[in-house]
Design a protein around this motif. Structure first.
Motif, PDB file in Angstrom:
ATOM      1  N   HIS A   1       0.854  -1.187   0.000  1.00 37.40           N
ATOM      2  CA  HIS A   1       0.000   0.000   0.000  1.00 37.40           C
ATOM      3  C   HIS A   1       0.890   1.237   0.000  1.00 37.40           C
ATOM      4  CE1 HIS A   1      -2.958   2.930   1.466  1.00 37.40           C
ATOM      5  NE2 HIS A   1      -3.894   2.077   1.076  1.00 37.40           N
ATOM      6  N   PRO A   2       0.467   2.329  -0.634  1.00 36.82           N
ATOM      7  CA  PRO A   2       1.280   3.550  -0.641  1.00 36.82           C
ATOM      8  C   PRO A   2       1.560   4.129   0.746  1.00 36.82           C
ATOM      9  CG  PRO A   2      -0.490   3.716  -2.248  1.00 36.82           C
ATOM     10  CD  PRO A   2      -0.734   2.462  -1.465  1.00 36.82           C
ATOM     11  N   ASP A   3       0.699   3.839   1.707  1.00 36.42           N
ATOM     12  CA  ASP A   3       0.874   4.363   3.065  1.00 36.42           C
ATOM     13  C   ASP A   3       1.152   3.256   4.084  1.00 36.42           C
ATOM     14  OD1 ASP A   3       0.351   7.047   2.274  1.00 36.42           O
ATOM     15  OD2 ASP A   3      -1.796   6.577   2.233  1.00 36.42           O
ATOM     16  N   TYR A   4       1.700   2.146   3.610  1.00 33.00           N
ATOM     17  CA  TYR A   4       1.948   1.003   4.485  1.00 33.00           C
ATOM     18  C   TYR A   4       2.737   1.440   5.715  1.00 33.00           C
ATOM     19  CZ  TYR A   4       2.087  -3.974   5.407  1.00 33.00           C
ATOM     20  OH  TYR A   4       1.868  -5.208   5.939  1.00 33.00           O
ATOM     21  N   GLN A   5       2.316   0.931   6.865  1.00 34.69           N
ATOM     22  CA  GLN A   5       3.037   1.223   8.101  1.00 34.69           C
ATOM     23  C   GLN A   5       3.034  -0.011   8.983  1.00 34.69           C
ATOM     24  OE1 GLN A   5       1.693   4.656  10.284  1.00 34.69           O
ATOM     25  NE2 GLN A   5       3.031   4.205  12.022  1.00 34.69           N
ATOM     26  N   PHE A   6       4.227  -0.477   9.299  1.00 34.43           N
ATOM     27  CA  PHE A   6       4.353  -1.612  10.191  1.00 34.43           C
ATOM     28  C   PHE A   6       4.059  -1.184  11.623  1.00 34.43           C
ATOM     29  CE2 PHE A   6       7.112  -2.945   6.670  1.00 34.43           C
ATOM     30  CZ  PHE A   6       6.599  -4.211   6.446  1.00 34.43           C
ATOM     31  N   GLU A   7       3.517  -2.109  12.388  1.00 30.31           N
ATOM     32  CA  GLU A   7       3.241  -1.839  13.800  1.00 30.31           C
ATOM     33  C   GLU A   7       4.548  -1.468  14.495  1.00 30.31           C
ATOM     34  OE1 GLU A   7       1.346  -4.090  17.691  1.00 30.31           O
ATOM     35  OE2 GLU A   7       1.082  -4.977  15.709  1.00 30.31           O
ATOM     36  N   GLY A   8       4.482  -0.456  15.330  1.00 28.09           N
ATOM     37  CA  GLY A   8       5.658  -0.038  16.078  1.00 28.09           C
ATOM     38  C   GLY A   8       6.564   0.927  15.335  1.00 28.09           C
TER      39      GLY A   8
ATOM     40  N   GLU B   1      11.778   2.112   6.812  1.00 26.06           N
ATOM     41  CA  GLU B   1      11.543   0.672   6.716  1.00 26.06           C
ATOM     42  C   GLU B   1      10.132   0.333   6.220  1.00 26.06           C
ATOM     43  OE1 GLU B   1      10.831  -1.006  11.070  1.00 26.06           O
ATOM     44  OE2 GLU B   1      12.369   0.563  11.031  1.00 26.06           O
ATOM     45  N   ASN B   2       9.190   1.261   6.368  1.00 24.63           N
ATOM     46  CA  ASN B   2       7.842   1.017   5.859  1.00 24.63           C
ATOM     47  C   ASN B   2       7.826   0.860   4.339  1.00 24.63           C
ATOM     48  OD1 ASN B   2       6.402   1.108   8.362  1.00 24.63           O
ATOM     49  ND2 ASN B   2       6.673   3.326   8.368  1.00 24.63           N
ATOM     50  N   TYR B   3       8.849   1.388   3.681  1.00 21.54           N
ATOM     51  CA  TYR B   3       8.893   1.341   2.220  1.00 21.54           C
ATOM     52  C   TYR B   3       9.175  -0.056   1.671  1.00 21.54           C
ATOM     53  CZ  TYR B   3       8.250   6.330   1.788  1.00 21.54           C
ATOM     54  OH  TYR B   3       7.706   7.587   1.830  1.00 21.54           O
ATOM     55  N   THR B   4       9.470  -1.025   2.518  1.00 20.88           N
ATOM     56  CA  THR B   4       9.563  -2.398   2.006  1.00 20.88           C
ATOM     57  C   THR B   4       8.211  -2.854   1.485  1.00 20.88           C
ATOM     58  OG1 THR B   4       9.104  -3.399   4.167  1.00 20.88           O
ATOM     59  CG2 THR B   4      11.435  -3.061   3.587  1.00 20.88           C
ATOM     60  N   ASN B   5       7.123  -2.269   1.996  1.00 19.47           N
ATOM     61  CA  ASN B   5       5.775  -2.655   1.582  1.00 19.47           C
ATOM     62  C   ASN B   5       4.966  -1.483   1.026  1.00 19.47           C
ATOM     63  OD1 ASN B   5       6.655  -4.908   3.350  1.00 19.47           O
ATOM     64  ND2 ASN B   5       4.596  -5.646   2.936  1.00 19.47           N
ATOM     65  N   ARG B   6       5.635  -0.411   0.684  1.00 17.04           N
ATOM     66  CA  ARG B   6       4.942   0.728   0.075  1.00 17.04           C
ATOM     67  C   ARG B   6       5.066   0.630  -1.437  1.00 17.04           C
ATOM     68  NH1 ARG B   6       5.589   6.034   3.976  1.00 17.04           N
ATOM     69  NH2 ARG B   6       4.445   5.064   5.692  1.00 17.04           N
ATOM     70  N   SER B   7       3.931   0.555  -2.073  1.00 22.16           N
ATOM     71  CA  SER B   7       3.839   0.432  -3.527  1.00 22.16           C
ATOM     72  C   SER B   7       3.119   1.662  -4.077  1.00 22.16           C
ATOM     73  CB  SER B   7       3.058  -0.840  -3.880  1.00 22.16           C
ATOM     74  OG  SER B   7       1.795  -0.843  -3.229  1.00 22.16           O
TER      75      SER B   7
ATOM     76  N   THR C   1      18.559  -2.038   4.825  1.00 24.95           N
ATOM     77  CA  THR C   1      18.708  -1.466   3.479  1.00 24.95           C
ATOM     78  C   THR C   1      17.845  -0.226   3.318  1.00 24.95           C
ATOM     79  OG1 THR C   1      19.219  -3.620   2.509  1.00 24.95           O
ATOM     80  CG2 THR C   1      18.396  -1.923   1.011  1.00 24.95           C
ATOM     81  N   MET C   2      16.593  -0.327   3.704  1.00 21.67           N
ATOM     82  CA  MET C   2      15.677   0.791   3.532  1.00 21.67           C
ATOM     83  C   MET C   2      16.078   1.968   4.418  1.00 21.67           C
ATOM     84  SD  MET C   2      14.110  -0.536   1.169  1.00 21.67           S
ATOM     85  CE  MET C   2      12.584   0.184   0.636  1.00 21.67           C
ATOM     86  N   ASN C   3      16.470   1.696   5.643  1.00 20.12           N
ATOM     87  CA  ASN C   3      16.889   2.773   6.539  1.00 20.12           C
ATOM     88  C   ASN C   3      18.154   3.454   6.028  1.00 20.12           C
ATOM     89  OD1 ASN C   3      14.729   2.520   8.308  1.00 20.12           O
ATOM     90  ND2 ASN C   3      15.820   1.123   9.671  1.00 20.12           N
ATOM     91  N   ALA C   4      19.079   2.683   5.479  1.00 17.97           N
ATOM     92  CA  ALA C   4      20.320   3.266   4.944  1.00 17.97           C
ATOM     93  C   ALA C   4      20.030   4.189   3.761  1.00 17.97           C
ATOM     94  CB  ALA C   4      21.288   2.157   4.536  1.00 17.97           C
ATOM     95  N   LEU C   5      19.043   3.837   2.939  1.00 19.55           N
ATOM     96  CA  LEU C   5      18.698   4.667   1.783  1.00 19.55           C
ATOM     97  C   LEU C   5      17.914   5.913   2.192  1.00 19.55           C
ATOM     98  CD1 LEU C   5      17.757   1.803  -0.668  1.00 19.55           C
ATOM     99  CD2 LEU C   5      19.710   3.352  -0.888  1.00 19.55           C
ATOM    100  N   GLY C   6      17.120   5.798   3.224  1.00 23.37           N
ATOM    101  CA  GLY C   6      16.396   6.944   3.759  1.00 23.37           C
ATOM    102  C   GLY C   6      15.050   7.218   3.101  1.00 23.37           C
ATOM    103  N   THR C   7      14.200   7.859   3.874  1.00 22.43           N
ATOM    104  CA  THR C   7      12.840   8.151   3.441  1.00 22.43           C
ATOM    105  C   THR C   7      12.793   9.028   2.194  1.00 22.43           C
ATOM    106  OG1 THR C   7      12.039   7.904   5.702  1.00 22.43           O
ATOM    107  CG2 THR C   7      10.634   9.124   4.194  1.00 22.43           C
ATOM    108  N   ALA C   8      13.635  10.046   2.120  1.00 16.47           N
ATOM    109  CA  ALA C   8      13.618  10.951   0.964  1.00 16.47           C
ATOM    110  C   ALA C   8      13.901  10.186  -0.328  1.00 16.47           C
ATOM    111  CB  ALA C   8      14.629  12.077   1.147  1.00 16.47           C
TER     112      ALA C   8
END
Length: 190
Positions: free
Chosen positions: A113-120, A127-133, A166-173
């Motif tokens: 989902h574009p706004d995917y958010q894992f619990e916690g 890291e939410n971007y592993t499941n953000r499409s 991996t996702m955290n190293a690349l960053g949200t931006a």
């Protein structure tokens, strides 16, 4: 904004190539992608109950098709469950459908989902971007194929932690930019 189905598929393929495959988030995705064994389906279902019907139809379609032809299906639903909390609640209905319709043990459904958010996590955590499409999507997976892939992959339990790193190293931006680039992909119907 409403696009032709070909555009939704192109945007999803962009995300698949530039996020999932490029960063090896799912090491099992390379083979069906390279083999052209991913079925991309865009549904225009405007209500969750219609999306459940489309999901059941696609599960039946996948069951009737040999894995050598179609290994997995991405059911893209841009007009339904755009709110992540509604989408997340809907996943309980997906699980019930799998169980009630006799698909449990044969298929599982992964969620994107574009706004995917894992619990916690916080909404902007990378890291939410592993499941953000680019669009809400259900990924239909054959259990047998997944079991074979898992059996042949060393240290499958390390995948989630590696993906988070991996996702955290690349960053949200970075992730926002990739998704925005994919959303700019346009394709006219052939």
């Amino acid at each position: 904004m409403q696009y032709p189905n070909a555009t939704y598929i192109a945007q999803t393929r962009c995300w698949l190539e530039n996020v999932v495959l490029k960063h090896n988030l799912c090491p099992f995705a390379h083979k069906p992608f390279k083999g052209g064994q991913i079925r991309y389906v865009v549904t225009d279902s405007a209500r969750p109950e219609f999306l459940l019907e489309d999901l059941q139809h696609e599960l039946e379609q996948l069951r009737a098709t040999p894995a050598s032809e179609v290994e997995t299906t991405l059911l893209i639903h841009p007009g339904t469950l755009e709110d992540f909390l509604d989408y997340n609640d809907f996943l309980d209905l997906v699980d019930a459908l799998l169980e009630d319709s006799g698909f449990a043990g044969e298929f599982q459904v992964a969620s994107f989902h574009p706004d995917y958010q894992f619990e916690g996590t916080r909404p902007n955590d990378a890291e939410n971007y592993t499941n953000r499409s680019p669009w809400p999507m259900l990924h239909l997976i054959r259990e047998d194929s997944l079991a074979q892939a898992v059996d042949s992959y060393p240290d499958v339990d390390a995948i989630p932690e590696r993906n988070i790193e991996t996702m955290n190293a690349l960053g949200t931006a970075h992730h926002r930019q990739v998704l925005e680039t994919c959303l700019q992909t346009k394709k006219e119907p052939e």
